[in-house]
Design a protein around this motif. Sequence first.
Motif, PDB file in Angstrom:
ATOM      1  N   VAL A  71       0.846  -1.197   0.000  1.00 56.02           N
ATOM      2  CA  VAL A  71       0.000   0.000   0.000  1.00 56.02           C
ATOM      3  C   VAL A  71       0.881   1.247   0.000  1.00 56.02           C
ATOM      4  N   THR A  72       0.586   2.177  -0.902  1.00 58.12           N
ATOM      5  CA  THR A  72       1.362   3.417  -0.970  1.00 58.12           C
ATOM      6  C   THR A  72       0.521   4.658  -0.667  1.00 58.12           C
ATOM      7  N   ALA A  73      -0.798   4.548  -0.683  1.00 50.79           N
ATOM      8  CA  ALA A  73      -1.633   5.716  -0.403  1.00 50.79           C
ATOM      9  C   ALA A  73      -2.938   5.291   0.249  1.00 50.79           C
ATOM     10  N   ILE A  74      -3.378   6.098   1.214  1.00 48.85           N
ATOM     11  CA  ILE A  74      -4.660   5.901   1.886  1.00 48.85           C
ATOM     12  C   ILE A  74      -5.421   7.218   1.827  1.00 48.85           C
ATOM     13  N   SER A  75      -6.623   7.180   1.266  1.00 52.00           N
ATOM     14  CA  SER A  75      -7.453   8.380   1.187  1.00 52.00           C
ATOM     15  C   SER A  75      -8.783   8.125   1.880  1.00 52.00           C
ATOM     16  N   LEU A  76      -8.937   8.731   3.058  1.00 44.56           N
ATOM     17  CA  LEU A  76     -10.189   8.605   3.809  1.00 44.56           C
ATOM     18  C   LEU A  76     -10.928   9.931   3.825  1.00 44.56           C
ATOM     19  N   SER A  77     -10.809  10.698   2.774  1.00 39.34           N
ATOM     20  CA  SER A  77     -11.432  12.018   2.714  1.00 39.34           C
ATOM     21  C   SER A  77     -12.951  11.897   2.647  1.00 39.34           C
ATOM     22  N   ARG A  78     -13.610  12.716   3.470  1.00 40.11           N
ATOM     23  CA  ARG A  78     -15.078  12.823   3.443  1.00 40.11           C
ATOM     24  C   ARG A  78     -15.758  11.472   3.643  1.00 40.11           C
ATOM     25  N   LYS A  79     -15.312  10.750   4.654  1.00 42.53           N
ATOM     26  CA  LYS A  79     -15.883   9.440   4.946  1.00 42.53           C
ATOM     27  C   LYS A  79     -16.768   9.452   6.194  1.00 42.53           C
ATOM     28  N   SER A  80     -17.046  10.631   6.729  1.00 41.36           N
ATOM     29  CA  SER A  80     -17.920  10.770   7.904  1.00 41.36           C
ATOM     30  C   SER A  80     -17.410   9.966   9.090  1.00 41.36           C
ATOM     31  N   ILE A  81     -16.109  10.010   9.306  1.00 43.19           N
ATOM     32  CA  ILE A  81     -15.490   9.295  10.422  1.00 43.19           C
ATOM     33  C   ILE A  81     -15.311  10.259  11.583  1.00 43.19           C
ATOM     34  N   THR A  82     -15.762   9.874  12.753  1.00 41.04           N
ATOM     35  CA  THR A  82     -15.738  10.770  13.911  1.00 41.04           C
ATOM     36  C   THR A  82     -14.888  10.229  15.055  1.00 41.04           C
ATOM     37  N   GLN A  83     -14.143   9.179  14.814  1.00 42.98           N
ATOM     38  CA  GLN A  83     -13.403   8.527  15.884  1.00 42.98           C
ATOM     39  C   GLN A  83     -12.058   9.208  16.140  1.00 42.98           C
TER      40      GLN A  83
END
Length: 205
Positions: A71-83
Amino acid sequence: MPKLPFLIPKIPLFLLLLPLHVISQNLDHERSILLDIKQQLGIPPSLQSWNSSFSPSDWPEITCNTNNSTVTAISLSRKSITQKIPARFPDILNCSKVEYLLLMQNAFVGPIPADIDRLSRLRYLDLTGNNFSGDIPASIGRLRDLFYLFLVQNEFNGTWPTEIGSLANLEHLGKAYNDKFLPAPLPEEFGALKKLKLLYFNFVD
């Protein structure tokens, strides 16, 4: 002179398959870590594609290298994560070559992990539009390949670490709309950021 017979060397089959086995084993390990992170983030519906039936290279939020070995990139943009960022999140680099990490426009809370430098190949970090707080850790200055760092619109309430001056490849730096950030002159180490092209602050900084 009689021709010598052309001999094809006999290579054990397991040696031919070894690179594929290593690639598969490495990606399986990364998938296990990512699925663990999904659990720690509360199993958000936006990450329903993360499951054990598919390779991380098939997940929309994940980019792998050209041979899909890591894995070289992780994009969690705008995923409604509140943790809160889970304690094991930096262990993603046990995977171990993440270069791009995008967490924009969620509601992550808590500090940036103090051992963020475990993401040692990180080149691009965008935390814009969350609720991160506390200090910007000194360890961020050990991300020597970092060229993009955006911390815009968070709740940081510390100061700049002097180690920021060690980011010799930094080109884009943003920290606007962090109203709780302690007013202070920029560290003189900012003068060491010779490649800086964009500095996005606002008047409250």
